[in-house]
Design a protein around this motif. Structure first.
Motif, PDB file in Angstrom:
ATOM      1  N   THR A 196       0.760  -1.161   0.081  1.00 42.85           N
ATOM      2  CA  THR A 196      -0.035  -0.238   0.064  1.00 42.85           C
ATOM      3  C   THR A 196       0.896   1.183  -0.173  1.00 42.85           C
ATOM      4  OG1 THR A 196      -1.893  -1.396   1.301  1.00 42.85           O
ATOM      5  CG2 THR A 196      -1.904   1.296   1.324  1.00 42.85           C
ATOM      6  N   VAL A 197       0.574   2.189  -1.143  1.00 47.77           N
ATOM      7  CA  VAL A 197       1.474   3.271  -0.986  1.00 47.77           C
ATOM      8  C   VAL A 197       0.494   4.724  -1.053  1.00 47.77           C
ATOM      9  CG1 VAL A 197       3.050   4.658  -2.659  1.00 47.77           C
ATOM     10  CG2 VAL A 197       3.239   2.166  -2.305  1.00 47.77           C
ATOM     11  N   ARG A 198       0.696   5.450  -0.050  1.00 51.52           N
ATOM     12  CA  ARG A 198      -0.292   6.512   0.043  1.00 51.52           C
ATOM     13  C   ARG A 198      -1.685   6.199  -0.085  1.00 51.52           C
ATOM     14  NH1 ARG A 198       3.800   8.350  -3.420  1.00 51.52           N
ATOM     15  NH2 ARG A 198       2.496   8.385  -5.056  1.00 51.52           N
ATOM     16  N   GLY A 199      -2.154   5.146   0.410  1.00 51.95           N
ATOM     17  CA  GLY A 199      -3.666   4.716   0.438  1.00 51.95           C
ATOM     18  C   GLY A 199      -3.903   3.811  -0.657  1.00 51.95           C
ATOM     19  N   TYR A 200      -3.062   3.732  -1.522  1.00 51.55           N
ATOM     20  CA  TYR A 200      -3.410   3.042  -2.710  1.00 51.55           C
ATOM     21  C   TYR A 200      -2.882   1.417  -2.829  1.00 51.55           C
ATOM     22  CZ  TYR A 200      -4.495   7.500  -4.843  1.00 51.55           C
ATOM     23  OH  TYR A 200      -5.075   8.807  -5.047  1.00 51.55           O
ATOM     24  N   ARG A 201      -3.602   0.450  -3.143  1.00 52.18           N
ATOM     25  CA  ARG A 201      -3.483  -0.723  -3.031  1.00 52.18           C
ATOM     26  C   ARG A 201      -2.555  -1.420  -4.469  1.00 52.18           C
ATOM     27  NH1 ARG A 201      -1.720  -4.003   0.723  1.00 52.18           N
ATOM     28  NH2 ARG A 201      -2.718  -5.916  -0.189  1.00 52.18           N
ATOM     29  N   GLY A 202      -1.394  -1.904  -4.370  1.00 52.37           N
ATOM     30  CA  GLY A 202      -0.768  -2.274  -5.812  1.00 52.37           C
ATOM     31  C   GLY A 202       0.368  -3.218  -5.447  1.00 52.37           C
ATOM     32  N   THR A 203       1.261  -3.321  -6.374  1.00 50.69           N
ATOM     33  CA  THR A 203       2.412  -4.451  -6.102  1.00 50.69           C
ATOM     34  C   THR A 203       3.585  -3.832  -6.528  1.00 50.69           C
ATOM     35  OG1 THR A 203       0.684  -6.013  -7.331  1.00 50.69           O
ATOM     36  CG2 THR A 203       3.233  -6.530  -7.272  1.00 50.69           C
TER      37      THR A 203
END
Length: 723
Positions: free
Chosen positions: A129-136
């Motif tokens: 999670t980066v700055r509230g965004y979910r990803g890889t």
């Protein structure tokens, strides 16, 4: 810096991805290898699309390697999902894939990922999670690590592996992971069964075939990081300015994919192209010549990897021609390369015509006394077994016997003794068998893998090489299933602890899709195939029964060649009383080259096991086997079993006709028919010969050979491929 405004360079990857997806389905000829990127089934596409909406690779505009990663991910994701991710300079929402080193990305730095132990080529793939965004995130210490991580992400998609909570940490256990091409300057390939060399030496450096880039992509995808371009039976002309410029052109193509170029060096090059009267490694003029040559090479190829050398073997020149040792020869070359960071890989495949000792002992006898005498940028490259890439051999006794010297594994990927390109023989079980063998050199757990990965003796320089099965054939390797041997070599080179069956399963999914029946039957075929070849060619530890020169077909009767150890009769020693090579204390005592615990097992008729029985023991034809059969009956049984398995492979493949595209199905079916025919030929010819020697009747229920022994002995194949 990335711009938020799309430019032509941003749009082109999408165009190519869509073009690839639209055209790939029209032809399945094997060219794409494990980079097929064919559309997943609808459920797979729906699963991954929300997770792969956006691709963020800081610095890709200024780095050839990062640019290659970006294009591969756009191409791969677009092909697999039918929908390419947007490419952007910053994370804008859920479903991002961030590919970056800490130096390139503040987000990677802020995540404080455990990268320290991953070295220059390792990587992490994690849900984040980066700055509230979910990803890889794919993170690494270097661009090469990101490259391997990017290919691993695509492999996860191809094998339908969930990314929901993905957490992968991977680093190579071996530093040098090389292909050895036995390619000649005229484009012939020694022991090559897939057509001409892919290196168009005549038109290089001016014409750069796109195939060179695809070669680099395919290798990077499985972690291979180096290639030796030319035959170990080297031509000195490979080191002339004209040909070095050609090698430099290939190096430029390969460099963004983390692949370094190496060359096989002919030891007598100072005489043949340098105008000197000697190649003596102790001669000051010879040393200056090699120093100057190294300087010349590195000006053209700054990241040149080094030299592979075959010396004083099978007629090749070497230091022993001047009364010098292998160590003295290797060190002379190593000192020329060392200022540039290059290495010498000195092959241990040596045996001498005037040496009456067991050929299986000769490399050990030549090299083990030199342990500790090689410079620190020299590796001794050792074949997996003590003879020569046979269908089954014990592990080479040198592994574990030279603690002061880095040893590098040499496997053969091209199937010189296992049916060329025609027979289905998945070599993963053979590689695994060798790598997991325990040398007991430093107690239990001293496996061959632990020897070559440096962990047993603390070596910094580590490596593995595979003699390539690659040619100009459209499918690269002469058949679809031969591709699996290139693939499994690369995967095990990255991590020798990986299992052959797991890699086979992975390859089938990537190559043929996820249909359960294809996976089940394909896996069964692959895992049974190598033992089948052993059974119908060299059962019970027999070896080197192939015909003369080209090694095509059976020739157990051959006994008239110039060198004793070239004759099959030298290896099986069959007579009216029995068969096998006695390597116990009463025979050649080759067992003494192994650690005591291994030597004791190999020397015992009961403990050695059926698979290596006749490698180490000469036994009477009526020797009682564990199966309840006598030795003669067991030998015939193994031949029959091999033929039966070849028939089974053919039948199993036919069951998949509706599930495999027509072109690949048809070619494979035709090759399996060849395998059935040749398996029977091997069985019949071998039994006819051994029956003539032993005078034994065939066991009840075993069919007579189709032809007379004389018929089989008269077969000639002067134009067999790979000669």
């Amino acid at each position: 810096m990335h711009s938020d405004v799309f430019s032509l360079s941003r749009i082109l990857p999408f165009f190519f991805a869509l073009l690839f997806a639209a055209t790939a389905a029209h032809a399945e000829d094997g060219y794409d290898l494990w980079l097929r990127y064919q559309p997943l089934e609808q459920g797979g596409r729906d699963l991954y699309r929300p997770q792969l909406r956006q691709l963020v690779i800081p610095g890709s505009e200024s780095s050839p390697t990062l640019n290659a990663i970006e294009h591969e991910l756009v191409r791969g994701v677009g092909g697999l999902l039918g929908h390419s991710p947007t490419v952007d300079g910053r994370i804008r929402g859920d479903g991002f894939v961030l590919v970056a080193t800490p130096q390139r990305s503040a987000d990677v730095r802020a995540a404080k990922l455990p990268l320290n132990a991953l070295g220059d080529e390792g990587y992490l793939i994690r849900a984040i999670t980066v700055r509230g965004y979910r990803g890889t995130v794919i993170a690494a210490n270097s661009e090469r690590g990101l490259l391997y991580g990017g290919f691993h992400l695509l492999r996860l998609l191809q094998t339908r592996t969930s990314l929901d909570e993905v957490s992968i940490s991977s680093r190579p256990r071996l530093g040098l992971r090389l292909l050895n091409h036995w390619d000649n300057l005229d484009r012939s390939v020694e022991r090559g069964y897939a057509g001409q060399s892919i290196w168009d030496w005549w038109n290089l450096p001016d014409l750069l075939d796109p195939r060179y880039t695809d070669y680099a992509r395919a290798n990077a995808a499985i972690g291979i990081n180096g290639t030796v371009l030319n035959n170990v039976n080297a031509s000195a002309y490979s080191l002339t300015p004209r040909y070095l410029a050609k090698a430099a052109a290939l190096a430029n193509v390969f460099r963004p994919y983390g692949i370094r170029v190496y060359l096989s060096a002919r030891f007598s090059a100072p005489v043949e192209i340098g105008g000197l009267k000697t190649a003596d490694p102790e001669d000051a003029g010879v040393q200056r010549w090699w120093n100057t040559k190294a300087d010349e090479i590195y000006k053209l190829i700054p990241d040149f990897g080094g030299f592979l050398v075959k010396a004083n073997s099978e007629g090749q020149p070497g230091p022993q021609d001047y009364g010098r040792s292998h160590a003295e020869g290797a060190n002379m070359l190593a000192r020329a390369l060392k200022p540039h960071g290059g290495v010498v890989m000195w092959r241990a495949f040596v045996y001498q015509q005037d040496n009456p000792d067991d050929r299986a002992k000769q490399a050990y006898s030549d090299f083990v006394p030199l342990d500790g005498q090689f410079d620190d940028n020299v590796m001794v490259q050792v074949k997996n077994g003590p003879i020569d890439f046979q269908p089954r051999e014990p592990f080479h006794p040198m592994f574990g016997a030279m603690p002061e010297t880095p040893l590098m594994m040499e496997f053969q990927i091209t199937k010189e003794y296992l049916g060329f390109a025609s027979h289905l023989a998945y070599l993963g079980p053979m590689y695994e068998e060798t790598l997991r063998a325990d040398t007991f050199a430093a107690g239990a757990g001293s496996t061959v893998a632990n020897v070559i990965d440096g962990s047993l003796y603390g070596h910094r320089l580590t490596g593995i090489a595979g003699v390539a099965n690659i040619g100009a054939a459209r499918d690269w390797t002469g058949s679809i299933f031969n591709q699996a041997n290139w693939y499994v070599f690369g995967r095990m080179a990255w991590d020798p602890r990986l299992g052959a069956e797991a890699i086979a399963r992975e390859w089938i999914k990537i190559t043929f899709g996820s249909d359960p029946q294809v996976l089940s039957i394909g896996l069964d075929m692959m895992m049974a195939s190598r033992q089948a070849v052993v059974d119908y060619m060299t059962p019970l530890g027999l070896a080197h029964l192939m015909a003369t020169g080209h090694h095509y077909g059976p020739g157990p009767w051959v006994s008239d060649l110039a060198r004793p150890e070239w004759n099959p009769t030298y290896y099986h020693r069959a007579n009216q009383y029995g068969i096998g090579f006695d390597r116990t204390r009463e025979g050649s005592n080759a067992v003494a080259q192994y650690a005591p615990r291994v030597a004791s097992r190999f020397a015992s008729r009961r403990e050695v096991g059926d698979d290596l029985l006749l490698w180490f023991h000469h036994l009477p034809w009526d020797y009682p086997m564990a199966s309840g059969r006598d030795l003669w009956q067991e030998l015939v049984y193994r031949y029959d079993r091999g033929v039966a398995t070849a028939h089974k492979l053919q039948t199993q493949w036919q069951m998949l006709e509706s599930k495999i595209d027509p072109e690949r199905f048809d070619k494979t079916a035709r090759l399996l028919a060849v395998q059935v025919r040749e398996a029977k030929w091997w069985r019949d010819a071998s039994i006819a010969y051994f029956q003539s020697v032993s005078g034994r009747a065939l066991p009840e229920g075993s069919a007579k050979p189709e032809h007379s022994l004389a018929y089989y002995q008269q077969q000639q194949f002067p134009w067999a491929p790979g000669h």
